[in-house]
Structures are given as structure tokens and as C-alpha cells.
Write a protein that holds these residues in place. Structure first.
Motif, PDB file in Angstrom:
ATOM      1  N   ALA A 190       0.829  -1.209   0.000  1.00 56.33           N
ATOM      2  CA  ALA A 190       0.000   0.000   0.000  1.00 56.33           C
ATOM      3  C   ALA A 190       0.864   1.260   0.000  1.00 56.33           C
ATOM      4  O   ALA A 190       1.940   1.301   0.597  1.00 56.33           O
ATOM      5  N   LYS A 191       0.370   2.259  -0.672  1.00 60.41           N
ATOM      6  CA  LYS A 191       1.039   3.558  -0.704  1.00 60.41           C
ATOM      7  C   LYS A 191       0.028   4.640  -0.351  1.00 60.41           C
ATOM      8  O   LYS A 191      -1.140   4.537  -0.687  1.00 60.41           O
ATOM      9  N   ILE A 192       0.508   5.674   0.328  1.00 64.08           N
ATOM     10  CA  ILE A 192      -0.368   6.796   0.645  1.00 64.08           C
ATOM     11  C   ILE A 192      -0.729   7.494  -0.656  1.00 64.08           C
ATOM     12  O   ILE A 192       0.139   7.778  -1.484  1.00 64.08           O
ATOM     13  N   SER A 193      -2.003   7.762  -0.828  1.00 61.02           N
ATOM     14  CA  SER A 193      -2.405   8.468  -2.043  1.00 61.02           C
ATOM     15  C   SER A 193      -1.853   9.893  -2.018  1.00 61.02           C
ATOM     16  O   SER A 193      -1.623  10.481  -0.959  1.00 61.02           O
ATOM     17  N   LEU A 194      -1.619  10.453  -3.195  1.00 60.52           N
ATOM     18  CA  LEU A 194      -1.079  11.801  -3.312  1.00 60.52           C
ATOM     19  C   LEU A 194      -1.984  12.815  -2.621  1.00 60.52           C
ATOM     20  O   LEU A 194      -1.518  13.748  -1.953  1.00 60.52           O
ATOM     21  N   GLU A 195      -3.301  12.601  -2.755  1.00 65.23           N
ATOM     22  CA  GLU A 195      -4.249  13.529  -2.136  1.00 65.23           C
ATOM     23  C   GLU A 195      -4.157  13.478  -0.612  1.00 65.23           C
ATOM     24  O   GLU A 195      -4.272  14.502   0.066  1.00 65.23           O
ATOM     25  N   CYS A 196      -3.917  12.281  -0.051  1.00 67.18           N
ATOM     26  CA  CYS A 196      -3.734  12.162   1.392  1.00 67.18           C
ATOM     27  C   CYS A 196      -2.535  12.974   1.856  1.00 67.18           C
ATOM     28  O   CYS A 196      -2.597  13.697   2.859  1.00 67.18           O
ATOM     29  N   LYS A 197      -1.434  12.828   1.151  1.00 70.00           N
ATOM     30  CA  LYS A 197      -0.221  13.564   1.517  1.00 70.00           C
ATOM     31  C   LYS A 197      -0.469  15.059   1.509  1.00 70.00           C
ATOM     32  O   LYS A 197      -0.068  15.788   2.427  1.00 70.00           O
ATOM     33  N   ARG A 198      -1.116  15.519   0.465  1.00 67.18           N
ATOM     34  CA  ARG A 198      -1.385  16.955   0.350  1.00 67.18           C
ATOM     35  C   ARG A 198      -2.278  17.443   1.481  1.00 67.18           C
ATOM     36  O   ARG A 198      -2.054  18.511   2.058  1.00 67.18           O
ATOM     37  N   MET A 199      -3.295  16.654   1.807  1.00 64.36           N
ATOM     38  CA  MET A 199      -4.202  17.048   2.886  1.00 64.36           C
ATOM     39  C   MET A 199      -3.457  17.152   4.208  1.00 64.36           C
ATOM     40  O   MET A 199      -3.614  18.119   4.957  1.00 64.36           O
ATOM     41  N   LEU A 200      -2.636  16.166   4.516  1.00 57.78           N
ATOM     42  CA  LEU A 200      -1.919  16.157   5.781  1.00 57.78           C
ATOM     43  C   LEU A 200      -0.906  17.285   5.868  1.00 57.78           C
ATOM     44  O   LEU A 200      -0.763  17.940   6.909  1.00 57.78           O
ATOM     45  N   GLU A 201      -0.202  17.514   4.787  1.00 53.79           N
ATOM     46  CA  GLU A 201       0.824  18.551   4.780  1.00 53.79           C
ATOM     47  C   GLU A 201       0.232  19.951   4.930  1.00 53.79           C
ATOM     48  O   GLU A 201       0.837  20.837   5.536  1.00 53.79           O
ATOM     49  N   ASN A 202      -0.957  20.160   4.388  1.00 52.12           N
ATOM     50  CA  ASN A 202      -1.530  21.502   4.334  1.00 52.12           C
ATOM     51  C   ASN A 202      -2.569  21.793   5.414  1.00 52.12           C
ATOM     52  O   ASN A 202      -3.003  22.930   5.555  1.00 52.12           O
ATOM     53  N   SER A 203      -2.966  20.772   6.184  1.00 52.82           N
ATOM     54  CA  SER A 203      -3.979  20.982   7.213  1.00 52.82           C
ATOM     55  C   SER A 203      -3.425  21.759   8.399  1.00 52.82           C
ATOM     56  O   SER A 203      -2.256  21.625   8.761  1.00 52.82           O
ATOM     57  N   LYS A 204      -4.278  22.555   9.000  1.00 54.87           N
ATOM     58  CA  LYS A 204      -3.927  23.250  10.234  1.00 54.87           C
ATOM     59  C   LYS A 204      -4.063  22.316  11.434  1.00 54.87           C
ATOM     60  O   LYS A 204      -3.417  22.509  12.464  1.00 54.87           O
TER      61      LYS A 204
END
Length: 333
Positions: A190-204
């Protein structure tokens, strides 16, 4: 795929970055997700567990993803905690009549979701694309993102070394077989989806919903790289306890923790999440337990807070959501 469907998928807008991202399972998480959605509207996103996904009757079923979609779109059967409200079970009853196994409760309306998802998978779309489309069809304007587009499974290993998918173990066998271990089959693929990474990186703020730490949240953080991302951002990670007075208030958390050799109580829960979450919310009744018996000085890197976390009605869902926003997300609306 027909051109109309292809265009429909392309037309579903990519969502803006979420201020709050919630890691969630199903029945143990949906109440908090719903509370935050109703309180914070379109500034949230959900990363959903997918390790309970499985093939059944030739259909690809995603129980946790669907529970979140149904819960936010006001389709969820709240009494059961799963499926669509006011659903019928003619299909399932006829399968029984034909002599087929019918241990997994598929409602007639619910089937439409699974049929469409399966058709789209066979047409080459990945689970993230399909979930985005289904969320759109159910009228949701926030990202509900599978933790991975790669299929992997939570498998239950019994004392006599039988191996069952989580759904089969919990529903067909009613969780009655003594457990030896719980494993995430094929999680290394399994790999983290690109959208997951973006959400985590940019969330407050990143919220770990009060789902089962082993079968709901555990499979998400077991994906390669996920713990590293959460550890990197641990100061903005908030864990909401699934335990009150050392007992799970929804589901078999203690049983599953014990099967993974994790102390099945509040101390074990703190240790389990301590490297990825610097903020932990417990119920008010557990303040003495945490501060005197466990000792907050043993965990100087963690900010402990206390409120009413038992969400047994919509008012309490909103109250907990409001507490999280006021305590950890001030001036971020």
C-alpha cells in the motif's frame, strides 16, 4: 467507460485544502466526523480506512468509506450505525432463498453504491477517483479520501491459526473466536495516495477520530510513510480517545489491543499514539486516571485535555466538534 461518465468524473472539482483533516474508520468515527462537518462545514477533509474493504458477491465493498459518505449526506441508518436508513433487504433475502451465504447485510439501496463502484473499478478508475465521484453524487462538497488506492486487508488470526478477513470474523463469526493476532495483509504494497499527503501537509489540524485503534486507525497509520508524516506534524495532531474509564464506548477496542500485545487501557492508548500525536483528548471522568495514576509528567511532550467525549446524540457531536475547534483551531475558520 461511456463518454458521459468520463466527463462526469472530470467535472467533479478538486477540493481546496482542508483546515482540518480527520483520520477515520466507520461506526466509531462517523459521529465525530459528522459533528465537525456540521460545525465547520466545508473546511474539513476525511482520510478513510480501507483495510476493511473486501469483495463479496462480485462487488467491491468499502464499509468505512460508505459509512462516512452516508453519515455526512444524511443517508446513514443511525440506529444500526451502518447502511442506508429505511433500506430493504429483498436482494439478501432472495440470496438466502437460493441457498447462498448471507452473513453480510447488504441493503437494496446500498447495493447501488457497490455496483457503481465495482463497475468503475473494472473500467480502470482508482478508488480515490471513484470515492470523489460518489461523494459528489451524494451531495458532499468535501474530500473523502481513501488512505490508499491499493487493496490491503485487516486479517484476524485465531488461537487455532485460522485467518479471517475482519468483516467475516466480526460479522459472520460475531467476534466470538479467540484471537491470537491481527495483521494487515499486503500493507507493504500500500502507498499513501497523493491527495492524502497533500491534505496532511496543508492541514492546520489533524484529528485521529475515536475509532478502534487497531482496526480503524491502525491500518491507516500502518501504511508506509504515514507514521513519518504524522510524526513530522505531531504538534498539530489531536487524538480523541475511544476509551472511557478504560473501556471502549464503541466496538471491541480492548480485545483488539490485547491481541496486538498493547496494554488494553488508557495508558496503552497513550503509548500507542504518543509518537504521532502531541495532543490527546480524554473524557472528564478520566482526568484523575491520567493525571494521578498514569502521570502527565511521564509524557511531558503531550498536551492532555478533558471534555465530554461520549457522543450519544447530535448535540453532543456538535459540542465535541466545537470543543476541538475552540481548543486547537482558534482563529482558523
Amino acid at each position: 467507460m461511456c463518454e458521459a461518465r468520463e466527463q462526469e468524473i472530470k467535472n467533479v472539482e478538486k477540493y481546496p485544502h482542508s483546515l482540518i483533516t480527520i483520520l477515520a474508520g466507520g461506526t466509531g468515527s462517523v459521529k465525530l466526523v459528522r459533528g465537525l462537518y456540521n460545525e465547520f462545514k466545508k473546511n474539513i477533509g476525511v482520510i478513510s480506512n480501507v483495510a476493511d474493504n473486501f469483495w463479496h458477491y462480485g462487488l467491491y465493498i468499502c464499509p468505512d468509506v460508505d459509512t462516512i459518505i452516508y453519515g455526512l449526506s444524511n443517508h446513514l441508518d443511525k440506529k444500526r450505525g451502518w447502511g442506508i436508513k429505511n433500506d430493504t433487504f429483498n436482494f439478501l433475502n432472495h440470496m438466502k432463498l437460493l441457498g447462498e451465504e448471507a452473513w453480510f447485510n447488504l441493503g437494496d439501496k446500498d447495493l447501488a453504491t457497490h455496483v457503481l463502484r465495482t463497475q468503475l473499478l473494472k473500467e480502470g478508475k482508482n478508488l480515490s477517483e471513484i470515492t470523489r465521484l460518489l461523494s459528489h453524487k451524494y451531495g458532499l462538497g468535501i474530500p473523502i479520501v481513501p488512505a490508499s488506492d491499493v487493496h490491503y486487508e485487516t486479517n484476524m488470526v485465531t488461537k487455532d491459526d485460522q485467518v479471517f478477513h475482519l468483516q467475516e470474523y466480526w460479522i459472520k463469526h460475531k467476534g466470538a473466536l479467540p484471537l491470537k493476532d491481527i495483521v494487515y495483509k499486503n500493507v507493504k504494497l500500500a502507498k499513501i495516495s497523493l491527495e492524502c499527503k497533500r491534505m496532511l501537509e496543508n492541514s492546520k489540524l489533524i484529528v485521529l477520530a475515536p475509532g478502534n485503534p487497531i482496526s480503524s486507525i491502525g491500518p491507516i497509520i500502518a501504511i508506509s510513510g504515514m507514521k513519518n508524516i504524522l510524526h513530522k506534524h505531531r504538534n498539530k495532531v489531536v487524538m480523541v480517545s475511544p476509551l472511557i474509564s478504560n473501556k471502549a464506548f464503541s466496538g471491541p477496542s480492548e480485545i483488539y489491543m490485547r491481541a496486538k500485545n498493547i496494554q488494553p487501557d488508557i495508558r496503552g492508548l497513550i503509548n500507542f499514539y504518543s509518537k504521532i500525536s502531541a495532543n490527546m483528548i480524554f473524557d472528564r471522568v478520566d482526568k484523575k486516571e491520567v493525571e494521578e495514576k498514569i502521570g502527565t509528567t511521564s509524557y511531558p511532550q503531550i498536551n492532555f485535555s478533558y471534555t465530554d467525549i461520549l457522543m450519544n446524540n447530535s448535540r453532543k457531536e456538535l459540542a465535541l466538534a466545537s470543543y476541538i475547534i475552540s481548543e486547537f483551531c482558534q482563529d482558523r475558520r
